[in-house]
Structures are given as structure tokens and as C-alpha cells.
Design a protein around this motif. Structure first.
Motif, short mmCIF file in Angstrom:
data_model
loop_
_atom_site.label_atom_id
_atom_site.label_comp_id
_atom_site.label_asym_id
_atom_site.label_seq_id
_atom_site.Cartn_x
_atom_site.Cartn_y
_atom_site.Cartn_z
N GLN A 12 0.55 73.38 -67.86
CA GLN A 12 1.12 71.92 -68.07
C GLN A 12 2.14 71.55 -67.16
O GLN A 12 2.38 70.44 -66.85
CB GLN A 12 1.03 71.65 -69.42
N LEU A 15 1.02 70.84 -63.79
CA LEU A 15 0.87 69.49 -63.59
C LEU A 15 1.60 68.30 -63.56
O LEU A 15 1.60 67.45 -62.74
CB LEU A 15 -0.24 69.25 -64.57
N LYS A 183 -8.54 67.65 -68.04
CA LYS A 183 -8.06 66.21 -68.08
C LYS A 183 -9.26 65.40 -68.30
O LYS A 183 -9.89 65.15 -66.94
CB LYS A 183 -6.93 66.04 -66.98
N PRO A 194 -2.72 63.90 -56.46
CA PRO A 194 -1.55 63.86 -57.44
C PRO A 194 -0.79 63.00 -56.85
O PRO A 194 -0.35 63.00 -55.52
CB PRO A 194 -1.12 65.44 -57.22
#
Length: 341
Positions: A12, A15, A183, A194
Motif C-alpha cells: 500500500q 501504491l 484494486k 500511475p
């Protein structure tokens, strides 16, 4: 002193360093954000326990019309459990994910460690009735107590491939297939990559300094992106019967003379808004056709003067279980071609 954290927390954190999330995109791209919310892409995967279907099925049962197995559904605090069998053959299986936008159907998938099971029951549009999951009618009947009675067994690769087309991203190599590493839904960053660095630059008034990772202005780049899940010809078994192959739209489009003679300019976004729900008005597609096949407005189609292009050249084809797909192999119908010979 460095403190250890769980693999999920490390994932996480990684990310968070690179991904911005849909709400960050909304600040500058409100129109596209609102369109995406209307699209099927925005709800391709739901945690089963959080779905409307789970709440509707809680406390009910369903008997498979082919195997005669009865499936009983229970929704707990954080789990949706399917039970079948009685006595020594009774089994229970938590179902983590519900896949599909619901525009055609939604199917549950259970993850069991490093494998999974696609459920035998599917909720079909428009009323959410349960029926046998497409292709499961060909599965062999298994003995009571065999986990295969729940549906199609899936390998790790099967699970990652199946969920991969319903998620923005999945677990990194070697990570467990637990919910923390997925996700759900096809969000902005599944297609645009991203975008945290872009958002940060935008807040400084320098948005253009961080260019998109994917050049979606190139029709063939965009086509290849859609084909990752909707499948191009090199991803499709060419021996599939017509009614099976028709659901792979990029593959069928590649068979079309329109695509082959477009010099690489014909792609999905030529007819579909990639952010919005699929248009259902046939005249929308007629206008797309006429951008290349120009004709005087007072010259009607000689075959179907009151019809639309796609009704003849891209007919709907029955797939199975009452589901139809528009055939993207654009061509002159066989009966019309025979009449012209």
C-alpha cells in the motif's frame, strides 16, 4: 530504528507513492470522471460481502437445474458464505469477489489460498435472476463433498487472469491473492498509468511537465490497451465457433475490411467514448460510419432505407444464457452478398 511492516502495508505504501486515485483526477477532469462513473468499467469488481446481490441472496437458496445441488447463501459481518450438501458431505465456501458490471451478468469467485473457484451460479440482467454460469453446463457432475460442486476450479494463473481484467491492478509477484492486494474496477490509472506525479505537478501549475505514460492519441496504442481484456486476434483460438468468438470485439474488428484498410486509424474510440457507458442509440454508430463512408444525406440505404448501419453490418448474435453481443466483424451480410452475385 526501522520497524517491520506487513507485506500488505508495504504494498500500500508503494501504491501511495505512485498512484493518485480517481478523486484526484476529478479535480481537473470532472467531465471524464462523471462519464466514467456511468460506465461499466467503474464497477467491474465488487467485494461480494459488500454487494447488493449478497444482501438480496442472504438467507435464500438456489438449486442448480442441471446437477440438482442446492446452494444456500449467508451474509455475515464480513463474509458471504455459500453452503451445499448435508451431513458428512456438507461444505461451506466464502466467496470474496463478484465480477461483472451487471449490465449482462455477475458471477462470484472464491479464492482458496493459491487457487480459486468460479461459482456455478450467475446473476443475469435485467432482473438479477440466478442461473447456471455460462460454460458451466459442460462441467462434469462431481461427487458430493467434492469442492468442484461449487463451480469451475481455477489455478493461480486462472484467478490472476480473470481478476486481472476486472481490476485496476492486482498483487505483485509472490504476494498472496488476498483482497488487500487488489484494486477493484477499471479506474483511471488502469489505462493512463500511475498519475501521482502528474497530480502533484498539476497542483504546481505544471501538469504538462509529466506526460501520460501511454500515448492514447495513437489509435493502435489505444486498440492494444482495450485488447488486453477484450482480446485481439492473436489472443483468440481461431477454431472457436462464431457465436463464441463474437464476444471478443477487437478480434472481430480486425477481421473487418474497415479495420484492415484504415491505415491503423480505426480503433475502439472511433465509435465508443472510452470514459462513458456504451451508447445504445444505433444512429450514434451510423454517424461514426458516415465519417468514412460519406454519402449525400438524401441518399437512403438501398437495402434498408429506414435502418441503421449496424443493424445489417454488425448484427447482434446470441452467445448463451440469453446474452447477446454485437458482432464487430463489419461486413456485408451473407444473404445480401449472395443477392449481389
Amino acid at each position: 530504528m526501522r520497524t517491520n511492516s506487513s507485506p500488505a502495508a508495504q504494498w500500500q505504501a508503494a501504491l501511495d507513492r505512485h498512484f493518485a486515485g480517481n478523486q484526484a483526477c476529478r479535480e481537473c477532469h470532472a467531465e471524464q470522471f462523471d462519464a466514467h462513473v456511468r460506465s461499466g468499467h467503474s464497477h467491474t469488481a465488487t467485494l461480494m460481502a459488500e454487494s447488493d446481490l449478497a444482501r438480496r441472496l442472504d438467507g435464500t437458496s438456489y438449486r442448480d437445474p442441471l446437477t440438482r445441488d442446492e446452494f444456500r447463501f449467508t451474509l455475515g459481518d464480513d463474509a458471504f458464505v455459500v453452503s451445499t450438501g448435508t451431513g458428512p458431505t456438507q461444505q461451506q465456501l466464502p466467496v470474496e469477489w463478484l465480477l461483472g458490471s451487471g449490465q449482462r451478468a455477475q458471477t462470484g469467485v472464491a479464492i482458496t489460498g493459491t487457487a480459486g473457484i468460479e461459482q456455478r451460479w450467475t446473476a443475469f440482467a435485467p432482473d438479477g435472476r440466478l442461473g447456471v454460469t455460462p460454460s458451466h453446463e459442460r462441467l462434469p457432475k462431481v461427487q458430493p463433498g467434492n469442492p468442484g460442486c461449487f463451480g469451475r476450479p481455477m489455478t493461480t494463473g486462472d484467478v490472476l487472469s480473470c481478476l486481472g481484467c476486472h481490476m485496476t491492478f492486482g498483487p505483485p509477484r509472490g504476494a498472496p491473492m488476498t483482497r488487500e492486494f487488489f484494486k477493484p474496477n477499471i479506474d483511471c490509472e488502469r489505462c493512463h498509468g500511475p498519475r501521482r506525479a502528474h497530480v502533484q505537478a498539476a497542483h504546481r501549475g505544471e501538469a504538462a511537465s509529466v506526460r501520460p505514460m501511454v500515448n492514447l492519441k495513437d489509435p493502435q496504442v489505444e486498440f492494444a490497451l482495450c485488447a488486453q481484456c477484450h482480446r485481439a486476434s492473436d489472443q483468440v483460438d481461431r477454431s472457436l465457433p462464431e457465436h463464441e468468438a463474437v464476444r471478443f470485439q477487437p478480434h472481430r474488428l480486425q477481421l473487418s475490411r474497415c479495420w484492415q484498410e484504415s491505415a491503423g486509424q480505426l480503433a475502439c474510440a472511433g465509435c465508443h467514448d472510452p470514459h462513458d457507458a456504451v451508447a445504445t442509440d444505433p444512429t450514434h454508430y451510423t454517424q461514426s460510419c458516415l465519417t468514412c463512408h460519406t454519402a449525400p444525406q438524401d441518399t437512403p440505404c438501398p437495402v434498408q432505407p429506414q435502418g441503421t448501419c449496424i443493424d445489417c453490418h454488425m448484427p447482434e448474435v446470441d452467445w448463451q444464457s440469453g446474452i447477446t453481443f454485437r458482432d464487430h466483424w463489419i461486413r456485408i451480410p451473407d444473404h445480401q452478398a449472395e443477392g449481389e452475385n
